[in-house]
Each structure stands twice: as C-alpha cells, then as structure tokens.
Design an enzyme around this catalytic site. Structure first.
Site, PDB file in Angstrom:
ATOM      1  CB  SER A  22     -11.880 -22.324  18.125  1.00 21.04           C
ATOM      2  OG  SER A  22     -12.306 -23.647  17.860  1.00 21.04           O
ATOM      3  CG  ASN A 109      -5.952 -32.739  12.542  1.00 17.71           C
ATOM      4  OD1 ASN A 109      -6.506 -32.050  13.401  1.00 17.71           O
ATOM      5  ND2 ASN A 109      -4.906 -33.502  12.797  1.00 17.71           N
ATOM      6  CB  THR A 154       4.522  12.060 -11.994  1.00 13.92           C
ATOM      7  OG1 THR A 154       5.234  13.248 -12.339  1.00 13.92           O
ATOM      8  CG2 THR A 154       3.954  11.430 -13.262  1.00 13.92           C
ATOM      9  CG  HIS A 155       7.226  13.125  -8.512  1.00 12.77           C
ATOM     10  ND1 HIS A 155       8.199  12.377  -7.889  1.00 12.77           N
ATOM     11  CD2 HIS A 155       7.412  12.920  -9.856  1.00 12.77           C
ATOM     12  CE1 HIS A 155       8.946  11.774  -8.800  1.00 12.77           C
ATOM     13  NE2 HIS A 155       8.484  12.077 -10.001  1.00 12.77           N
ATOM     14  CB  SER A 276     -16.722  18.542  12.450  1.00 17.94           C
ATOM     15  OG  SER A 276     -16.272  19.118  13.656  1.00 17.94           O
ATOM     16  CE  LYS A 282     -13.336  19.502   8.183  1.00 17.02           C
ATOM     17  NZ  LYS A 282     -12.490  19.074   9.299  1.00 17.02           N
ATOM     18  CG  ASN A 284     -14.770  15.739   8.027  1.00 17.50           C
ATOM     19  OD1 ASN A 284     -14.268  16.726   7.487  1.00 17.50           O
ATOM     20  ND2 ASN A 284     -15.055  15.691   9.311  1.00 17.50           N
ATOM     21  CD  GLU A 289     -10.843  11.101   6.508  1.00 22.55           C
ATOM     22  OE1 GLU A 289     -10.080  11.388   7.439  1.00 22.55           O
ATOM     23  OE2 GLU A 289     -11.931  11.677   6.331  1.00 22.55           O
ATOM     24  CE1 TYR A 316      -5.406 -27.782  12.974  1.00 24.82           C
ATOM     25  CE2 TYR A 316      -4.729 -28.832  15.019  1.00 24.82           C
ATOM     26  CZ  TYR A 316      -5.439 -27.848  14.357  1.00 24.82           C
ATOM     27  OH  TYR A 316      -6.168 -26.933  15.068  1.00 24.82           O
ATOM     28  CD  GLN A 321      -8.768 -23.405  18.010  1.00 27.18           C
ATOM     29  OE1 GLN A 321      -9.081 -24.585  17.942  1.00 27.18           O
ATOM     30  NE2 GLN A 321      -8.725 -22.751  19.157  1.00 27.18           N
ATOM     31  CE  LYS A 324     -11.034 -22.794  12.257  1.00 29.62           C
ATOM     32  NZ  LYS A 324      -9.611 -22.805  12.644  1.00 29.62           N
TER      33      LYS A 324
END
Ligand code: ARG
Length: 460
Positions: A22, A109, A154-155, A276, A282, A284, A289, A316, A321, A324
């Site tokens: 590790s 441990n 709303t919606h 783009s 464009k 963006n 995003e 343990y 392990q 992490k």
C-alpha cells in the site's frame, strides 16, 4: 527480510508483494506516521519501557527521516509494504537496535488507525475552511442582490417570484449544515486509538493519555477492539463530503441552466468557462459540469467504504487497507471542487434585468391573485379556483394576469377592485413575503445578519 519474517520459511511471491503493498498511496501518511511514532517513543521512554537514551535516539532519527522525506531524499520500498514498515525499516537501518524497540507495545493496527485519524483531523479542518469561504461568497452575493427579483421554480416551472439573494441564502443554509456535519465528524475523529495494540491492548504499562496530549487528541478510545476496528469517522467524512458535493451539484445544475441562452440569468467569467474545438461560438460551463460529474465519484467513495466495512468481523482485517484510496479520493475531489467554485461565483455576472423580466410573465403572480381574494374573505379553495379560471381565460386570449381589464377580472369575481394591479405587481409580490425565512428585503436582511453572525463565530 520482512519485519514480520520470523515464522516464514520463504519470501513473499512477487505477485503478492505487488498486490498487497500500500506504500504507493499510504505514503501520504508519512508525517502522521512519524509524529505518532515520536510520541509513542517519548512515552515508552518516560514509562521506562525503553531507556530514555533509546527514546531520544529514536525521536532524533525520526526527525531526520522526516526532513529527508520532505527533501525528496527517501525512496520508499515496495517490499516494505506500507508507510509504517517503511519508516521503521529506515529507522532501524540508521540506528540499529534502538529502532527495533520502537514497535514495543504497538501494532500496525492501532498505528494505522492513529495515522488516518491524525490525517483526517487536518483534512476535516481544511474542508471546513473551504466551505466557510464558499459561504462568504454566497453571503456577498446575497448582500448584493436583495432587490434582484427572479422567478422561483417548482418542477422547473415558474412558481412564485423570489430574489437572487433568497436563492443564494438557500445554498448558504445547505453549506452551513455541511460545516456543522464536518464539526461533528471532527469530534468523533479526535479520539486516540493508539494503545489498542493489535486488538487486545498491551501488557506494557503505557501512558495513553500522555500520547493523546502530545498529539493533541481530545480523548482516548475506550475499547481496544473498537479502537482498531472503527472506520466510522472515515465514513462520516465521506458522507459529509457527499452531501457537500450534492449541494454543489444542485447549484451547478442551476448555473448550467442559468448560463444557457434560454435563461441568460448569469454570465460566467471567461476564466471559468471553456470553448469548443469545433463550434467557435461556444462558451461552456465546464467547471459546474465537472463538479456535477465528480459528485457521483465521491458518492462512489462513500459506497466503497460502507460496503468494505459491512461484513468485517472484529477486529482489523486487511480489507481495511482499501479505506485510504477512497477516502483520499473523496478529500481531493471535494476540496478541488470547493476551491474552484469560490472564484467562479465571485467572478460571475448576474443579469438582473433578465431575471426580473423573466419573473414577470408566466402567471408567476397567480398565487398572489388568489391571496388577494382570500384576504377579502373568499375561502382560499374558491379563490384558487377563480384564479385558475382566470389563468385559463388569459391563456386563451394570449394575456398575462396584469394585462386584464378590471371588467375582465370582475367577470370572474366581483371582489376584484382597482388595487388588484398593484397587488399582483411582481415586486410587491416579493416585498409582501415578509414572513421569517421569506424573500422580502426585511426577511433576507435578517437571514444575512444571522449568516454573518454564524460565520464570525467560526474558528478560522
Ligand atoms: N497497511 C495496512 C493498512 O493500511 C496497515 C495495517 C496492517 N496490519 C496488518 N496486520 N496487516 O491497513
């Protein structure tokens, strides 16, 4: 020769060596590992478990190893498995027998549990600091836009008018709760597991409180099995991080919509937008995003931790392990997302006229027309139906409510009077919502003051 090689008659298979090592990712914990070992060594010396001279030798050598690592002068060894055994191996190479005594009354441990907790304490604070900076930005936007009327949805259908300040203050509430969650997570992380040993504590007369004081822990763990088995704090962080990402992702979705040509409520700074390769026009909202995209990834980290832990018997298990990489990934991505968000919000332009214009149409004042009647003793259900008919009439005639003549209003209810126009004007609709927590200037002033007071109380 492995530090644990005594009972083995042959070396680890090369495939296993690579598989279980590790060090490639837990080397991140070098500072905590060394600081933890220094406190442990000092305690062993103080308790007479090793000699004072040996303790001093260990501490001095560890300090030097730390400097060497920070100067890029240490090559970690894959064969030494993890950061704990790498540090110990280097220590023993340098000071011989004294180095071999460091691991007295300790196990990897409780050592790894200590290192992660120490690391997390710093990262929780760092994450919270970024959340607070984001809250500063949201408050600044709220202060600037208390009069910026915009449609509330709303919606994703126009619902009732609010202000941009009110909208930003809604996010302030979310990130404020996130900061509280991090505080809460910190409290449960701030517990020293060292002294739990492999699982059953130790026979040596160690002083756990001394180590806790040296390392700045508020408490020591109360059960040695739990001390080495517990990763709740890591899961809590990943959950808090997921919630932060969820809030950022919802804001991102709105920023993406608002910066579209259809909305044009905001314009992102060129420095926080991208172009783009084929379409010259464009611009963006890639940052928003990407934050929305990373949200799924951080949820994945939480899921990884939860599933990893669910079937583990105490105490343990090597499965742990795997904590992490998921945890580090969550930390890195939530911090990066917050860091880029703060200046993106600071530099974005808010198109007040477009917001206000958009708040006017679409029968956004229909509730207020119904309230008008209800305030004049028409039962609300009836006034709702009357205005519903009015809206249908308007749609047939291509009009908004405010375009109707008083005669037209009165065809639907004789209760309508000349003052209906003033009553359903969009700015009045907002101003009249003085209820605590509402969008009026009075209410948002209180919310801003409360937000400021909270921010000022935060330790920074
Ligand atoms: N590298 C291990 C981890 O990250 C350290 C603890 C290993 N303990 C053990 N007995 N194998 O979990």
């Amino acid at each position: 020769m492995k530090l644990w090689g005594g009972r083995f008659s042959k070396g680890t298979d090369a495939l296993v060596e690579d598989f279980h090592s590790s060090i490639s990712f837990d080397k991140r914990l070098y500072l905590q590992d060394i600081q933890g070992s220094m406190a442990h060594a000092a305690m062993l010396g103080k308790q007479g478990i090793i000699s004072q001279e040996e303790a001093e030798q260990i501490v001095t050598a560890l300090e030097q190893i730390l400097t060497d690592i920070e100067n890029g002068e240490v090559e970690f060894d894959l064969g030494a498995e993890d950061i704990h055994m790498n540090v110990e191996t280097i220590l023993t190479e340098r000071i011989g027998d004294a180095g071999k005594k460091l691991h007295t009354a300790r196990s990897r441990n409780d050592q790894v549990a200590l290192d992660i907790r120490m690391y997390m304490k710093e990262e929780i604070k760092a994450t919270k600091a970024l959340v607070l900076q984001l809250c500063e930005e949201l408050l600044a936007l709220a202060e600037e836009h208390q009069h910026t009327v915009m449609p509330g949805y709303t919606h994703l259908q126009k619902a009732q008018p609010i202000t941009f300040a009110h909208h930003m203050l809604a996010y302030l509430q979310m990130f404020r709760r996130d900061a509280q969650r991090l505080d809460d997570c910190y409290r449960r992380t701030d517990v020293l597991p060292l002294g739990s040993g492999a699982l059953a504590g130790t026979t040596f007369p160690i002083d756990r409180q001394f180590v806790a004081d040296q390392l700045g822990f508020a408490a020591i763990s109360e059960n040695s099995l739990d001390g080495v088995s517990d990763r709740d704090f890591a899961i809590e962080y990943a959950a808090a991080a997921s919630m932060i990402m969820m809030h950022l992702s919802r804001l991102s979705e709105e920023i993406i919509l608002w910066s579209s040509n259809e909305f044009r409520f905001i314009v992102l700074d060129d420095g926080f937008s991208t172009g783009s390769s084929i379409m010259p026009q464009k611009k963006n909202p890639d940052v928003a995003e990407l934050v929305r995209g990373k949200t799924g990834r951080v949820y994945g980290d939480l899921q990884t931790l939860l599933v990893m832990m669910k079937g583990l018997p105490l105490a343990y298990n090597k499965d742990m392990q795997e904590d992490k990489e998921a945890l580090f990934d969550a930390i890195d991505n939530v911090k990066k997302s917050l860091l880029v968000y703060i200046p993106m919000l600071k530099t974005m332009t808010v198109n007040k006229e477009k917001m206000h214009g958009s708040a006017k149409g679409g029968f956004i004042n229909a509730t207020d027309a119904a309230d008008y009647l209800a305030a004049r003793n028409v039962p609300f259900r009836e006034s709702h139906a009357i205005v519903g008919h009015l809206v249908a009439y308007c749609e047939q005639h291509g009009k908004d409510l405010e375009d109707l003549t008083l005669a037209e209003f009165q065809q639907f209810s004789p209760v309508f009077g000349e003052d209906i126009y003033e009553y359903i004007a969009v700015d009045r609709c907002v101003a009249a919502r003085k209820v605590p927590g509402g969008p009026s200037v009075e209410a948002t002033t209180v919310a801003i003051e409360q937000g400021r007071a909270w921010l000022n109380q935060q330790e920074r």
